[in-house]
Design a protein around this motif. Structure first.
Motif, mmCIF file in Angstrom:
data_model
loop_
_atom_site.group_PDB
_atom_site.id
_atom_site.type_symbol
_atom_site.label_atom_id
_atom_site.label_comp_id
_atom_site.label_asym_id
_atom_site.label_seq_id
_atom_site.Cartn_x
_atom_site.Cartn_y
_atom_site.Cartn_z
ATOM 1 N N MET A 1 5.631 15.345 -1.056
ATOM 2 C CA MET A 1 5.218 14.418 -0.033
ATOM 3 C C MET A 1 3.781 13.886 -0.889
ATOM 4 O O MET A 1 3.047 14.590 -1.660
ATOM 5 C CB MET A 1 4.840 15.332 0.888
ATOM 6 N N ARG A 2 3.488 12.870 -0.215
ATOM 7 C CA ARG A 2 2.362 12.195 -0.797
ATOM 8 C C ARG A 2 0.995 12.655 -0.036
ATOM 9 O O ARG A 2 1.051 13.214 0.982
ATOM 10 C CB ARG A 2 2.127 10.654 -0.231
ATOM 11 N N ASP A 3 -0.172 12.552 -0.935
ATOM 12 C CA ASP A 3 -1.365 13.201 -0.335
ATOM 13 C C ASP A 3 -1.863 12.348 0.696
ATOM 14 O O ASP A 3 -1.686 11.003 0.645
ATOM 15 C CB ASP A 3 -2.554 13.430 -1.560
ATOM 16 N N PHE A 4 -2.260 12.698 1.770
ATOM 17 C CA PHE A 4 -3.080 12.029 2.726
ATOM 18 C C PHE A 4 -3.936 12.723 3.638
ATOM 19 O O PHE A 4 -4.091 13.870 3.499
ATOM 20 C CB PHE A 4 -2.003 11.355 3.772
ATOM 21 N N VAL A 5 -4.834 12.039 4.365
ATOM 22 C CA VAL A 5 -5.654 12.525 5.363
ATOM 23 C C VAL A 5 -5.527 12.078 6.576
ATOM 24 O O VAL A 5 -5.051 10.819 6.855
ATOM 25 C CB VAL A 5 -7.156 12.327 4.872
ATOM 26 N N ILE A 6 -5.748 12.639 7.641
ATOM 27 C CA ILE A 6 -5.695 12.187 8.953
ATOM 28 C C ILE A 6 -7.065 11.829 9.906
ATOM 29 O O ILE A 6 -7.934 12.756 9.554
ATOM 30 C CB ILE A 6 -5.046 13.203 9.949
ATOM 31 N N ARG A 7 -7.374 10.705 10.051
ATOM 32 C CA ARG A 7 -8.566 10.158 10.641
ATOM 33 C C ARG A 7 -8.326 9.177 11.691
ATOM 34 O O ARG A 7 -7.569 8.451 11.811
ATOM 35 C CB ARG A 7 -9.367 9.718 9.315
ATOM 36 N N ASN A 8 -9.539 8.908 12.442
ATOM 37 C CA ASN A 8 -9.404 7.832 13.257
ATOM 38 C C ASN A 8 -9.712 6.611 12.652
ATOM 39 O O ASN A 8 -10.037 6.390 11.414
ATOM 40 C CB ASN A 8 -10.821 7.902 14.272
ATOM 41 N N PRO A 9 -9.257 5.461 13.157
ATOM 42 C CA PRO A 9 -9.039 4.307 12.404
ATOM 43 C C PRO A 9 -10.437 3.570 12.356
ATOM 44 O O PRO A 9 -11.322 3.861 12.915
ATOM 45 C CB PRO A 9 -8.244 3.141 13.288
ATOM 46 N N LYS A 10 -10.754 3.014 11.383
ATOM 47 C CA LYS A 10 -11.713 1.957 10.911
ATOM 48 C C LYS A 10 -11.750 0.566 11.205
ATOM 49 O O LYS A 10 -10.432 0.486 10.912
ATOM 50 C CB LYS A 10 -12.427 2.363 9.798
ATOM 51 N N ASP A 11 -12.706 -0.102 11.414
ATOM 52 C CA ASP A 11 -12.546 -1.742 11.375
ATOM 53 C C ASP A 11 -11.835 -2.234 10.276
ATOM 54 O O ASP A 11 -10.934 -3.263 10.319
ATOM 55 C CB ASP A 11 -13.736 -2.358 11.847
ATOM 56 N N GLU A 12 -12.021 -1.826 9.233
ATOM 57 C CA GLU A 12 -11.345 -2.278 8.012
ATOM 58 C C GLU A 12 -10.022 -2.043 7.841
ATOM 59 O O GLU A 12 -9.313 -2.526 6.879
ATOM 60 C CB GLU A 12 -12.001 -1.826 6.716
ATOM 61 N N ASP A 13 -9.222 -1.062 8.781
ATOM 62 C CA ASP A 13 -8.004 -0.781 8.736
ATOM 63 C C ASP A 13 -6.978 -1.733 9.464
ATOM 64 O O ASP A 13 -5.836 -1.953 9.423
ATOM 65 C CB ASP A 13 -7.665 0.377 9.364
ATOM 66 N N ALA A 14 -7.833 -2.896 10.183
ATOM 67 C CA ALA A 14 -7.105 -3.727 11.189
ATOM 68 C C ALA A 14 -6.141 -4.378 10.396
ATOM 69 O O ALA A 14 -5.156 -4.690 10.817
ATOM 70 C CB ALA A 14 -8.082 -4.638 11.744
ATOM 71 N N GLU A 15 -6.395 -4.915 9.312
ATOM 72 C CA GLU A 15 -5.520 -5.732 8.599
ATOM 73 C C GLU A 15 -4.194 -5.055 8.179
ATOM 74 O O GLU A 15 -3.060 -5.684 8.416
ATOM 75 C CB GLU A 15 -6.047 -6.508 7.128
ATOM 76 N N GLN A 16 -4.538 -3.682 7.800
ATOM 77 C CA GLN A 16 -3.282 -3.192 7.448
ATOM 78 C C GLN A 16 -2.362 -2.626 8.704
ATOM 79 O O GLN A 16 -1.243 -2.684 8.548
ATOM 80 C CB GLN A 16 -3.487 -1.736 6.539
ATOM 81 N N ILE A 17 -3.176 -2.301 9.858
ATOM 82 C CA ILE A 17 -2.373 -2.069 10.870
ATOM 83 C C ILE A 17 -1.651 -3.395 11.616
ATOM 84 O O ILE A 17 -0.539 -3.053 11.909
ATOM 85 C CB ILE A 17 -3.391 -1.775 12.071
ATOM 86 N N GLU A 18 -2.137 -4.368 11.304
ATOM 87 C CA GLU A 18 -1.387 -5.696 11.609
ATOM 88 C C GLU A 18 -0.025 -5.747 10.722
ATOM 89 O O GLU A 18 0.989 -6.417 11.337
ATOM 90 C CB GLU A 18 -2.268 -6.958 11.502
ATOM 91 N N SER A 19 -0.230 -5.506 9.538
ATOM 92 C CA SER A 19 0.972 -5.542 8.545
ATOM 93 C C SER A 19 2.135 -4.606 9.143
ATOM 94 O O SER A 19 3.213 -4.847 8.893
ATOM 95 C CB SER A 19 0.672 -5.404 7.215
ATOM 96 N N MET A 20 1.834 -3.605 9.773
ATOM 97 C CA MET A 20 2.718 -2.647 10.381
ATOM 98 C C MET A 20 3.184 -3.032 11.626
ATOM 99 O O MET A 20 4.438 -3.042 11.847
ATOM 100 C CB MET A 20 2.131 -1.096 10.535
ATOM 101 N N ASP A 21 2.616 -3.473 12.450
ATOM 102 C CA ASP A 21 2.876 -3.798 13.967
ATOM 103 C C ASP A 21 1.712 -4.770 14.422
ATOM 104 O O ASP A 21 0.580 -4.174 14.696
ATOM 105 C CB ASP A 21 3.127 -2.711 14.952
ATOM 106 N N PHE A 22 1.975 -5.939 14.684
ATOM 107 C CA PHE A 22 0.803 -6.860 15.339
ATOM 108 C C PHE A 22 0.448 -6.511 16.686
ATOM 109 O O PHE A 22 -0.621 -6.535 16.919
ATOM 110 C CB PHE A 22 1.344 -8.385 15.573
ATOM 111 N N VAL A 23 1.273 -6.066 17.592
ATOM 112 C CA VAL A 23 1.035 -5.726 18.840
ATOM 113 C C VAL A 23 0.012 -4.380 18.856
ATOM 114 O O VAL A 23 -0.890 -4.446 19.491
ATOM 115 C CB VAL A 23 2.303 -5.402 19.726
ATOM 116 N N LEU A 24 0.266 -3.567 17.849
ATOM 117 C CA LEU A 24 -0.454 -2.559 17.650
ATOM 118 C C LEU A 24 -1.699 -2.692 17.455
ATOM 119 O O LEU A 24 -2.952 -2.211 17.726
ATOM 120 C CB LEU A 24 0.118 -1.551 16.588
ATOM 121 N N LYS A 25 -2.177 -3.665 16.484
ATOM 122 C CA LYS A 25 -3.347 -4.198 15.986
ATOM 123 C C LYS A 25 -4.184 -4.844 17.511
ATOM 124 O O LYS A 25 -5.238 -4.469 17.528
ATOM 125 C CB LYS A 25 -3.413 -5.204 15.013
#
Length: 301
Positions: free
Chosen positions: A1-25
């Protein structure tokens, strides 16, 4: 399993969120009901957003007239979306724990309310259902899904004298409040929030077919695009004093006729499995059963 952390989103995450799902962004940036504390990202050590999860207040959450009913279920709907090739059971479990923790914080402000964190799952999604049930979730409701083959002839039903059905743009606060009050009256105090109602007006190909008696909005059916092959005929309601007068049948068939003229092949809608009145209405019009979904939830203590 990959290492990861769970956190609230930051504004700089928006582009990556869009690549996953535009409606989610768009949800993250613009939906007035989304509290940023209710969204979580699973982020790898190098800053890659692997998955996003969020809670949204369902129509039932602020339902009117149920404060004395301690058994009334108020839902916090959740969704988890993974980046391509990133789906991982450990990440999913961690995100669910984060969502449950946040739901408990919300529950602390509504101690008298019964709150359930839930998602909708098709009944054939056995792996996902098993994953949830093994973690203390249970099945609270069954939603039956019906389809209408738009190559068929669409029946016609007359309207009561003085009633008019027309496409209506809910593009201002007055129209939206009028719609919401009619929906509250029709669904026993349960209705979309004004934020969500406004948000839905931006859905692809949405048209609201509203019934009016004079200036009074008395009923509705809304259509919007689900896929290239399927459009919705949802939000079917008629206020109590106008029910059993053929208004619902006419509005639904007006929406079906519109979709047929637009070249759409299939229209679908869903209703609770114990809603005999709605099921009888839809099957008499010509809808046919095409599937079912579970409301799978975790009760917040």
């Amino acid at each position: 399993m990959r290492d990861f952390v769970i956190r609230n989103p930051k504004d700089e995450d928006a582009e990556q969120i869009e690549s996953m799902d535009f409606v989610l962004k768009m949800l993250y940036l613009y939906h007035g009901d989304l509290d940023k504390r209710n969204m979580f990202c699973a982020v790898s050590g190098d800053g890659e957003v692997l998955a996003v999860a969020h809670l949204m207040e369902h129509d039932t959450f602020h339902a009117v007239g149920h404060d004395e009913d301690t058994s009334f279920k108020r839902y916090l709907n959740y969704e988890i979306i993974f980046a391509e090739n990133a789906e991982d059971e450990g990440i999913k479990a961690a995100l669910i724990e984060a969502l449950i923790g946040r739901a408990r914080e919300i529950k602390a402000g509504y101690q008298e309310k019964r709150i359930i964190m839930a998602q909708y799952l098709d009944t054939d999604h056995l792996e996902e259902l098993s994953f949830c049930l093994a973690r203390g979730f249970t099945i609270y409701d069954t939603i039956v899904v019906f389809k209408f083959d738009l190559s068929r002839e669409i029946p016609e039903y007359p309207l009561p004298e003085g009633v008019l059905v027309k496409p209506t743009a809910l593009n201002n606060s007055e129209a939206q409040e009028q719609y919401r009050q009619a929906e509250l009256a029709s669904f026993d105090g349960v209705a979309w929030s004004l934020n969500h109602l406004g948000w839905m007006q931006g859905s692809p190909e949405i048209v609201n077919f509203c019934a009016f008696y004079g200036d009074q909005l008395i009923g509705n059916t809304s259509t919007w695009r689900i896929t290239d092959e399927r459009s919705a005929t949802e939000n079917v309601f008629v206020i109590p004093e106008w029910q059993k007068n053929g208004v619902a049948r006419n509005i639904i068939c007006t929406a079906l006729d519109y979709l047929k003229k637009q070249g759409k092949p299939i229209a679908t809608l869903g209703t609770h499995g114990d809603n005999k009145k709605a099921i009888r209405l839809y099957t008499q019009i010509g809808y046919e059963l095409c599937g079912s979904r579970f409301t799978v939830g975790y009760e917040i203590d």
